[in-house]
Design a protein around this motif. Sequence first.
Motif, PDB file in Angstrom:
ATOM      1  N   LEU A 176     -97.312  51.863  77.766  1.00  0.00           N
ATOM      2  CA  LEU A 176     -97.973  52.972  78.463  1.00  0.00           C
ATOM      3  C   LEU A 176     -98.067  54.215  77.571  1.00  0.00           C
ATOM      4  O   LEU A 176     -99.108  54.892  77.517  1.00  0.00           O
ATOM      5  CB  LEU A 176     -97.212  53.296  79.747  1.00  0.00           C
ATOM      6  N   VAL A 177     -96.952  54.533  76.859  1.00  0.00           N
ATOM      7  CA  VAL A 177     -96.955  55.700  75.976  1.00  0.00           C
ATOM      8  C   VAL A 177     -97.967  55.506  74.841  1.00  0.00           C
ATOM      9  O   VAL A 177     -98.715  56.421  74.475  1.00  0.00           O
ATOM     10  CB  VAL A 177     -95.539  55.959  75.427  1.00  0.00           C
ATOM     11  N   SER A 178     -97.986  54.298  74.279  1.00  0.00           N
ATOM     12  CA  SER A 178     -98.932  54.026  73.193  1.00  0.00           C
ATOM     13  C   SER A 178    -100.373  54.158  73.676  1.00  0.00           C
ATOM     14  O   SER A 178    -101.232  54.740  73.003  1.00  0.00           O
ATOM     15  CB  SER A 178     -98.688  52.619  72.637  1.00  0.00           C
ATOM     16  N   GLU A 179    -100.629  53.605  74.857  1.00  0.00           N
ATOM     17  CA  GLU A 179    -101.976  53.700  75.404  1.00  0.00           C
ATOM     18  C   GLU A 179    -102.346  55.154  75.677  1.00  0.00           C
ATOM     19  O   GLU A 179    -103.474  55.588  75.410  1.00  0.00           O
ATOM     20  CB  GLU A 179    -102.051  52.870  76.687  1.00  0.00           C
ATOM     21  N   ALA A 180    -101.363  55.928  76.230  1.00  0.00           N
ATOM     22  CA  ALA A 180    -101.634  57.338  76.515  1.00  0.00           C
ATOM     23  C   ALA A 180    -101.889  58.116  75.219  1.00  0.00           C
ATOM     24  O   ALA A 180    -102.797  58.965  75.156  1.00  0.00           O
ATOM     25  CB  ALA A 180    -100.455  57.938  77.292  1.00  0.00           C
ATOM     26  N   ARG A 181    -101.079  57.838  74.184  1.00  0.00           N
ATOM     27  CA  ARG A 181    -101.290  58.521  72.895  1.00  0.00           C
ATOM     28  C   ARG A 181    -102.652  58.140  72.301  1.00  0.00           C
ATOM     29  O   ARG A 181    -103.352  58.982  71.715  1.00  0.00           O
ATOM     30  CB  ARG A 181    -100.171  58.159  71.936  1.00  0.00           C
ATOM     31  N   LYS A 182    -102.983  56.849  72.432  1.00  0.00           N
ATOM     32  CA  LYS A 182    -104.276  56.410  71.923  1.00  0.00           C
ATOM     33  C   LYS A 182    -105.407  57.168  72.612  1.00  0.00           C
ATOM     34  O   LYS A 182    -106.344  57.677  71.967  1.00  0.00           O
ATOM     35  CB  LYS A 182    -104.410  54.906  72.142  1.00  0.00           C
TER      36      LYS A 182
END
Length: 296
Positions: free
Chosen positions: A219-225
């Motif tokens: 989720l964090v990676s997707e949000a950062r992306k």
Amino acid sequence: MKRGFYFIPIAIVLVALFLASIFIVDEREKALVMQFGQIRRVKEDPGLAFKIPLIQEVVKYDARILALDTDTIEVTPSDDRRLVVDAFARYRIADVVQFRQAVGVGGLPAAENRLSSILNAQIREVLGADQVTSDTILSSDRRELMNRIRDQSRAEALALGLDVVDVRLKQTNLPEQNLNATFERMRAEREREAADEIARGNEAAQRVRAQADRTAVELVSEARKEAEIARGEADARRAGIFAEAYGADEQFFEFFRSLNAYENALQGENSSLVISPDGEFFDYFKSAQGRPAAAE
């Protein structure tokens, strides 16, 4: 006068002899008429009966079903797991003549001692037989075992004139020295099961925690992306706006950039700049029209 004087004692003696010759048998009793230790008559029906006074005596026995608690004994079933057994029996005097001949003057105490020995021997024999385990004795299937004990005890007790009506096992426990070992074994087994449950719970918790951590990272990676994409798009749009503004009025754009440079350079109370006054940085300060001075 003398004749009347003798008549009274004789009458008293006759009355006493008559009373001594009468006995009553209760419906709960059986009676034997004994003469010099020999059985002369049996009286089993309730009611009034007669005997020869001073020569014969009456011995009465209880005709009801009686109870007998056996001594506590240890038995060893086929699985070599010793048990402490406590039983009780119900019996009655079936043949009063044979009973008298078997126990003599000992009566019920002597008969119960012998019957208790018979019961204990049959309990050991039946419960110690092949294919009889402690689990069978402790389960509800032991009714068949008790019936076998009753039937075999009855066959031997008939020699005493007794009829064994029923036999029941009151208690079937482990010996005291085995109780502690069994308790410790049961506690160790429960502790092992508890440890297994705790281990399985920890394993499940680790799986859930790992899944949650992976989901959080995703989720964090997707949000950062998405944030980087949005930031890039915003920067591109900003650059486009700046480029469009610069193309519309180059002088205003340069003036605006100079003002931002002044604001950023002169922040704070202790800001100090060492710059030549003739530098390009102060072009807008030297022009009264707010434009850079024309080159000579």
